[in-house]
Design an enzyme around this catalytic site. Structure first.
Site, mmCIF file in Angstrom:
data_model
loop_
_atom_site.group_PDB
_atom_site.id
_atom_site.type_symbol
_atom_site.label_atom_id
_atom_site.label_comp_id
_atom_site.label_asym_id
_atom_site.label_seq_id
_atom_site.Cartn_x
_atom_site.Cartn_y
_atom_site.Cartn_z
ATOM 1 N N TYR A 108 7.343 -0.759 -5.983
ATOM 2 C CA TYR A 108 7.829 0.606 -6.157
ATOM 3 C C TYR A 108 9.215 0.851 -5.573
ATOM 4 C CZ TYR A 108 2.993 1.104 -7.461
ATOM 5 O OH TYR A 108 1.786 0.922 -8.083
ATOM 6 N N PRO A 121 2.662 7.572 -13.789
ATOM 7 C CA PRO A 121 1.746 7.898 -14.892
ATOM 8 C C PRO A 121 1.665 9.413 -15.129
ATOM 9 C CG PRO A 121 0.696 6.537 -13.191
ATOM 10 C CD PRO A 121 1.941 7.110 -12.619
ATOM 11 N N HIS A 344 4.087 7.053 -8.104
ATOM 12 C CA HIS A 344 3.033 6.061 -7.910
ATOM 13 C C HIS A 344 3.022 5.388 -6.536
ATOM 14 C CE1 HIS A 344 -0.099 3.482 -9.243
ATOM 15 N NE2 HIS A 344 0.275 3.356 -10.490
ATOM 16 N N SER A 550 -5.196 -0.305 -17.790
ATOM 17 C CA SER A 550 -5.921 0.237 -16.650
ATOM 18 C C SER A 550 -7.079 1.102 -17.134
ATOM 19 C CB SER A 550 -4.980 1.087 -15.792
ATOM 20 O OG SER A 550 -5.606 1.462 -14.590
#
Length: 622
Positions: A108, A121, A344, A550
């Site tokens: 990240y 997301p 995230h 996912s």
């Protein structure tokens, strides 16, 4: 959702998720955390053997032979692999979790592509029953109340501990969700968590027509505002922001991280701007009151609404009505669209979904009517001074964002032929069944197998984040290649079993990907360079996830969505319900090979064909 192999290595890790002050007072949370096991370092030979196995379906034979030689050299006694393994084991003995700091850094904070689409997301919730501003703020007031109710459990440390297969899970991510924010840097970002400060924030940020407001959500006696009080305050915010702001300052957060890092330094030189930015960063969460989406047909509604949650639709629509660095941004459109997007770095999908499930249930409750207390202070509008340089940064951000919006294709579908109950009746894992259907759909669409990422939770371990489930196995390859010729159910059973087995291995800390990443990071620290197995074309192929997937199951009938992690790949997220499955499939239009609508159709066909195969062989037993 991030491909770590694409990211650069080299800088030593530092304190990445920064508490503002001292750590939390010991209580239920810390007592629970101390009882969790540490993440293990898997045996070196086990990882090397399994690494070669996962390469079989995706790498050509001659390349695999070369890789076998490199791996043999790497793991020989007294070799570099053994030395790095010992270094990792030493690190594990001295830290709470040998991986977590490295993972947040690499996946990240060092990642420089925009967080929008590439990292953060979106979550699409079922459409709400209103199409006006009154309905919008009525539901928004309920939503705020639901989040504050969840926050009370976090603050009191009364969140129910979650379990997986009888094992308690790490609850740390819940304590990173609220009052936290990502801060852009020139080469690396950081995350700040104000919930841990000596005076935690009592306000949220509300965005409407690209304008930001501070809304205090607690009374002076520390009780949360009632639904009626929140409604009144939100009504005031709408009245204060009837006209759309000319300069959508929030769109700066959609930039490439290095560009945003430079623009950020310039932005906060001005004291007014600095105070406004800090108020957003400190807030408990952000609430985005969106303008209506462009009109689309009913069959495209979910896909259109999902992209509003993921990226806002571009500068003409709602991309400027966001602060994408904020960990949690709830979104309610004037047309009934509803969901959120989240940054995230602090958390994975499951804790977010648990919060959503709580909020959705809370919003169903009738409000206990209490008369509003004494007059409330006006919500405070945040002001920004826009210099010509900042205006230039905003214009560049708009242009880049609109290009990204044009490039992303998103298809959200409800597969309604069956849900997770069907695989269960055949004693198959629903997740494994869906993953093998994905392998079949991809093979039929592209006539090859590809490296596939599925997220597995490592929350059985203290500060655990994720491991990779590699859904493309030699068993899945055998099944998809034989399916349209021989239709043998035994091959499907083997493929499903192989996926289930890899999943169990991954969640128990015995996957290969995080171990390989650890060895690579250890090499950078110890040697200043990486061994040949990490420079090998097979390693690049293994890390090039054309399918990034996912499963994010929720009680609520929602679906999460995100962007592909490679230019020629797909992102697939799904929420299996008892009698249907919600799917979000994304690809980039700039890649001529990929097509989200086509893969989505192929996935539906694959699921139906696999059911038919099971029904034609009723005696099949797993």
């Amino acid at each position: 959702m991030i491909d770590p192999a694409l990211l650069t290595l080299g800088m030593k890790p530092c304190g990445l998720v920064k508490p503002v002050s001292a750590t939390r007072i010991a209580g239920r949370y810390l007592a629970h955390q101390k009882g969790l096991p540490s993440l293990p370092v898997p045996p070196l030979q086990q990882t090397c053997d399994r690494y070669l196995t996962v390469l079989e379906p995706i790498v050509e034979v001659d390349k695999l032979r070369h890789t076998q030689e490199l791996v043999a050299e790497f793991q020989k006694p007294g070799g570099v692999g053994e030395s790095l393994q010992k270094g990792l084991e030493r690190r594990a003995s001295k830290t709470e979790n040998w991986l977590s700091d490295w993972w947040v850094q690499i996946a990240y904070l060092d990642y420089r592509l925009p967080v929008v689409v590439h990292s953060s997301p979106g979550v699409l919730l079922p459409r709400l029953d209103f199409s006006d501003r009154q309905g919008q703020i009525r539901h928004a007031a309920k939503l705020i109340g639901g989040v504050l109710d969840f926050k009370k459990m976090i603050d009191n440390e009364t969140l129910p501990v979650e379990f997986l297969g009888g094992s308690p899970l790490c609850m740390n991510q819940y304590y990173e969700l609220l009052s936290s924010c990502r801060i852009p840097g020139l080469k690396r970002d950081s995350v700040v968590n104000h919930a841990k400060s000596s005076s935690p924030p009592t306000h949220i940020t509300v965005v409407h027509n690209y304008q930001f407001f501070v809304l205090d959500v607690y009374n002076s006696d520390k009780t949360p505002l009632t639904e009626e009080q929140l409604y009144t305050q939100l009504e005031r915010i709408l009245d204060l922001s009837l006209q759309t702001n000319k300069e959508p300052i929030g769109i700066l957060t959609t930039q490439h991280r290095n560009s945003w890092g430079k623009a950020y330094i310039n932005l906060i030189k001005d004291e007014t701007n600095k105070q406004s930015v800090e108020a957003i960063q400190r807030s408990i969460f952000t609430l985005c009151l969106d303008a209506p989406m462009p009109k689309v047909s009913d069959d495209l509604y979910r896909s259109s609404a999902a992209i509003q949650m993921l990226h806002g639709g571009g500068s003409r629509w709602n991309s400027g009505n966001r602060w994408f660095d904020k960990t949690l941004q709830f979104i309610i459109g004037e047309d009934g669209s509803c969901g959120l997007t989240y940054e995230h770095a602090p958390a994975e999908g499951p804790p977010i979904v648990a919060l959503i499930d709580h909020v959705v249930e809370y919003m169903k409750k009738p409000e206990i009517v209490r008369s509003p207390a004494a007059s409330l202070p006006m919500p405070q509008k945040l002001h920004f001074n826009i210099t010509p340089e900042i205006k230039k940064d905003i214009d560049e951000a708009k242009e880049k964002m609109n290009g990204l919006v044009q490039d992303l294709e998103m298809r959200v579908t409800v597969f309604d032929q069956f849900g997770k109950n069907l695989p269960k009746t055949h004693k198959m894992s629903p997740d494994a069944f869906i993953q093998i259907a994905l392998q079949l759909a991809y093979y039929r669409t592209h006539q090859r197998c590809c490296s596939t990422y599925e997220s597995a939770s490592l929350r059985m371990f203290r500060l655990g984040r994720t491991e990779t489930i590699r859904s493309a196995s030699i068993n899945s390859a055998n099944f998809v290649k034989a399916f349209d010729d021989t239709k043998k159910v035994s091959l499907m059973e083997k493929a499903v079993k192989a996926h289930r087995s890899y999943t169990d291995m991954a969640i128990r800390g015995q996957g290969i990907d995080r171990h390989l990443l650890g060895l690579k990071m250890q090499a950078v620290e110890d040697l200043g360079s990486v061994p040949d197995i990490f420079r090998d074309t097979s390693y690049a192929a293994a890390m090039h996830y054309r399918l990034s997937t996912s499963q994010v199951p929720a009680k609520t009938d929602c679906v999460m969505c995100f962007g592909p992690v490679v230019p020629d790949g797909y992102a697939v997220c799904y929420n299996p319900k008892n009698d249907h499955i919600n799917f979000a499939v994304a690809s980039f239009n700039s890649c001529k090979e990929t097509n989200a609508a086509r893969l989505s159709q192929a996935l539906g066909d694959a699921l139906v064909d696999m059911r038919t195969l099971l029904e034609q062989t009723p005696k099949a037993k797993l």
